[in-house]
Write a protein that holds these residues in place. Structure first.
Motif, PDB file in Angstrom:
ATOM      1  N   ALA A 174       0.858  -1.186   0.000  1.00 56.15           N
ATOM      2  CA  ALA A 174       0.000   0.000   0.000  1.00 56.15           C
ATOM      3  C   ALA A 174       0.893   1.236   0.000  1.00 56.15           C
ATOM      4  O   ALA A 174       2.095   1.148   0.284  1.00 56.15           O
ATOM      5  CB  ALA A 174      -0.900   0.000   1.235  1.00 56.15           C
ATOM      6  N   GLU A 175       0.319   2.380  -0.295  1.00 51.63           N
ATOM      7  CA  GLU A 175       1.082   3.625  -0.284  1.00 51.63           C
ATOM      8  C   GLU A 175       1.692   3.854   1.096  1.00 51.63           C
ATOM      9  O   GLU A 175       1.046   3.623   2.119  1.00 51.63           O
ATOM     10  CB  GLU A 175       0.194   4.797  -0.687  1.00 51.63           C
ATOM     11  N   GLY A 176       2.952   4.281   1.105  1.00 52.63           N
ATOM     12  CA  GLY A 176       3.655   4.571   2.347  1.00 52.63           C
ATOM     13  C   GLY A 176       4.365   3.384   2.974  1.00 52.63           C
ATOM     14  O   GLY A 176       5.118   3.543   3.929  1.00 52.63           O
ATOM     15  N   VAL A 177       4.166   2.200   2.433  1.00 50.17           N
ATOM     16  CA  VAL A 177       4.752   0.979   2.997  1.00 50.17           C
ATOM     17  C   VAL A 177       6.189   0.809   2.484  1.00 50.17           C
ATOM     18  O   VAL A 177       6.447   0.974   1.298  1.00 50.17           O
ATOM     19  CB  VAL A 177       3.896  -0.248   2.602  1.00 50.17           C
ATOM     20  N   PRO A 178       7.124   0.466   3.367  1.00 45.38           N
ATOM     21  CA  PRO A 178       8.494   0.196   2.907  1.00 45.38           C
ATOM     22  C   PRO A 178       8.566  -1.122   2.134  1.00 45.38           C
ATOM     23  O   PRO A 178       7.828  -2.063   2.430  1.00 45.38           O
ATOM     24  CB  PRO A 178       9.310   0.128   4.196  1.00 45.38           C
ATOM     25  N   VAL A 179       9.457  -1.163   1.140  1.00 47.43           N
ATOM     26  CA  VAL A 179       9.687  -2.372   0.344  1.00 47.43           C
ATOM     27  C   VAL A 179      11.190  -2.617   0.242  1.00 47.43           C
ATOM     28  O   VAL A 179      11.989  -1.693   0.391  1.00 47.43           O
ATOM     29  CB  VAL A 179       9.078  -2.266  -1.072  1.00 47.43           C
ATOM     30  N   THR A 180      11.533  -3.864  -0.027  1.00 47.81           N
ATOM     31  CA  THR A 180      12.940  -4.211  -0.229  1.00 47.81           C
ATOM     32  C   THR A 180      13.144  -4.660  -1.674  1.00 47.81           C
ATOM     33  O   THR A 180      12.197  -5.102  -2.338  1.00 47.81           O
ATOM     34  CB  THR A 180      13.385  -5.336   0.724  1.00 47.81           C
ATOM     35  N   GLU A 181      14.371  -4.561  -2.128  1.00 46.15           N
ATOM     36  CA  GLU A 181      14.697  -4.990  -3.480  1.00 46.15           C
ATOM     37  C   GLU A 181      14.357  -6.465  -3.647  1.00 46.15           C
ATOM     38  O   GLU A 181      14.692  -7.289  -2.797  1.00 46.15           O
ATOM     39  CB  GLU A 181      16.177  -4.766  -3.760  1.00 46.15           C
ATOM     40  N   GLY A 182      13.637  -6.805  -4.708  1.00 43.26           N
ATOM     41  CA  GLY A 182      13.251  -8.185  -4.979  1.00 43.26           C
ATOM     42  C   GLY A 182      11.928  -8.609  -4.364  1.00 43.26           C
ATOM     43  O   GLY A 182      11.437  -9.689  -4.668  1.00 43.26           O
ATOM     44  N   GLN A 183      11.340  -7.761  -3.534  1.00 45.03           N
ATOM     45  CA  GLN A 183      10.053  -8.073  -2.905  1.00 45.03           C
ATOM     46  C   GLN A 183       8.942  -8.064  -3.960  1.00 45.03           C
ATOM     47  O   GLN A 183       8.882  -7.176  -4.808  1.00 45.03           O
ATOM     48  CB  GLN A 183       9.738  -7.034  -1.817  1.00 45.03           C
ATOM     49  N   VAL A 184       8.055  -9.050  -3.912  1.00 43.30           N
ATOM     50  CA  VAL A 184       6.918  -9.079  -4.816  1.00 43.30           C
ATOM     51  C   VAL A 184       5.910  -8.018  -4.358  1.00 43.30           C
ATOM     52  O   VAL A 184       5.449  -8.047  -3.214  1.00 43.30           O
ATOM     53  CB  VAL A 184       6.254 -10.474  -4.861  1.00 43.30           C
ATOM     54  N   VAL A 185       5.595  -7.075  -5.249  1.00 45.68           N
ATOM     55  CA  VAL A 185       4.706  -5.970  -4.896  1.00 45.68           C
ATOM     56  C   VAL A 185       3.348  -6.060  -5.583  1.00 45.68           C
ATOM     57  O   VAL A 185       2.389  -5.424  -5.163  1.00 45.68           O
ATOM     58  CB  VAL A 185       5.360  -4.597  -5.181  1.00 45.68           C
ATOM     59  N   ALA A 186       3.269  -6.865  -6.652  1.00 44.86           N
ATOM     60  CA  ALA A 186       2.011  -6.998  -7.390  1.00 44.86           C
ATOM     61  C   ALA A 186       2.009  -8.314  -8.156  1.00 44.86           C
ATOM     62  O   ALA A 186       3.064  -8.892  -8.423  1.00 44.86           O
ATOM     63  CB  ALA A 186       1.827  -5.828  -8.356  1.00 44.86           C
ATOM     64  N   VAL A 187       0.807  -8.760  -8.531  1.00 41.46           N
ATOM     65  CA  VAL A 187       0.644  -9.964  -9.329  1.00 41.46           C
ATOM     66  C   VAL A 187      -0.210  -9.625 -10.544  1.00 41.46           C
ATOM     67  O   VAL A 187      -1.300  -9.053 -10.400  1.00 41.46           O
ATOM     68  CB  VAL A 187      -0.009 -11.098  -8.512  1.00 41.46           C
ATOM     69  N   VAL A 188       0.307  -9.962 -11.731  1.00 42.02           N
ATOM     70  CA  VAL A 188      -0.402  -9.720 -12.989  1.00 42.02           C
ATOM     71  C   VAL A 188      -0.678 -11.079 -13.631  1.00 42.02           C
ATOM     72  O   VAL A 188       0.193 -11.948 -13.667  1.00 42.02           O
ATOM     73  CB  VAL A 188       0.438  -8.842 -13.947  1.00 42.02           C
ATOM     74  N   GLU A 189      -1.882 -11.251 -14.133  1.00 35.33           N
ATOM     75  CA  GLU A 189      -2.251 -12.490 -14.819  1.00 35.33           C
ATOM     76  C   GLU A 189      -2.424 -12.188 -16.302  1.00 35.33           C
ATOM     77  O   GLU A 189      -3.167 -11.277 -16.677  1.00 35.33           O
ATOM     78  CB  GLU A 189      -3.552 -13.018 -14.239  1.00 35.33           C
ATOM     79  N   GLU A 190      -1.706 -12.948 -17.128  1.00 35.68           N
ATOM     80  CA  GLU A 190      -1.791 -12.741 -18.578  1.00 35.68           C
ATOM     81  C   GLU A 190      -3.060 -13.331 -19.136  1.00 35.68           C
ATOM     82  O   GLU A 190      -3.564 -14.307 -18.677  1.00 35.68           O
ATOM     83  CB  GLU A 190      -0.601 -13.375 -19.286  1.00 35.68           C
TER      84      GLU A 190
END
Length: 73
Positions: free
Chosen positions: A57-73
């Motif tokens: 969510a907005e304002g949340v810290p993330v790390t390099e390589g962390q999965v942030v979203a899932v897209v389905e083709e």
């Protein structure tokens, strides 16, 4: 259908969410913008598909390589 896990390319925080769950994405569409060291880094959809999940969510810290979203083709 293929499921694509979109990862953060930097350690920082989520500055702004640009796409909504259920939205159809084209290659190159911005999903969110990360902020790291006062720089704005867009997270883009590499391939087209439907945004199925946002794992941050907005304002949340993330790390390099962390999965942030899932897209389905």
């Amino acid at each position: 259908m293929a499921t694509i896990e979109v990862q953060s390319v930097v350690t920082g925080s989520v500055w702004k969410i640009e796409a909504a769950v259920g939205q159809r994405l084209e290659p190159g569409d911005v999903i969110m913008i990360l902020e790291s060291m006062k720089m704005e880094i867009p997270v883009i959809a590499e391939d087209g598909g439907t945004l199925r999940e946002l794992r941050v969510a907005e304002g949340v810290p993330v790390t390099e390589g962390q999965v942030v979203a899932v897209v389905e083709e």
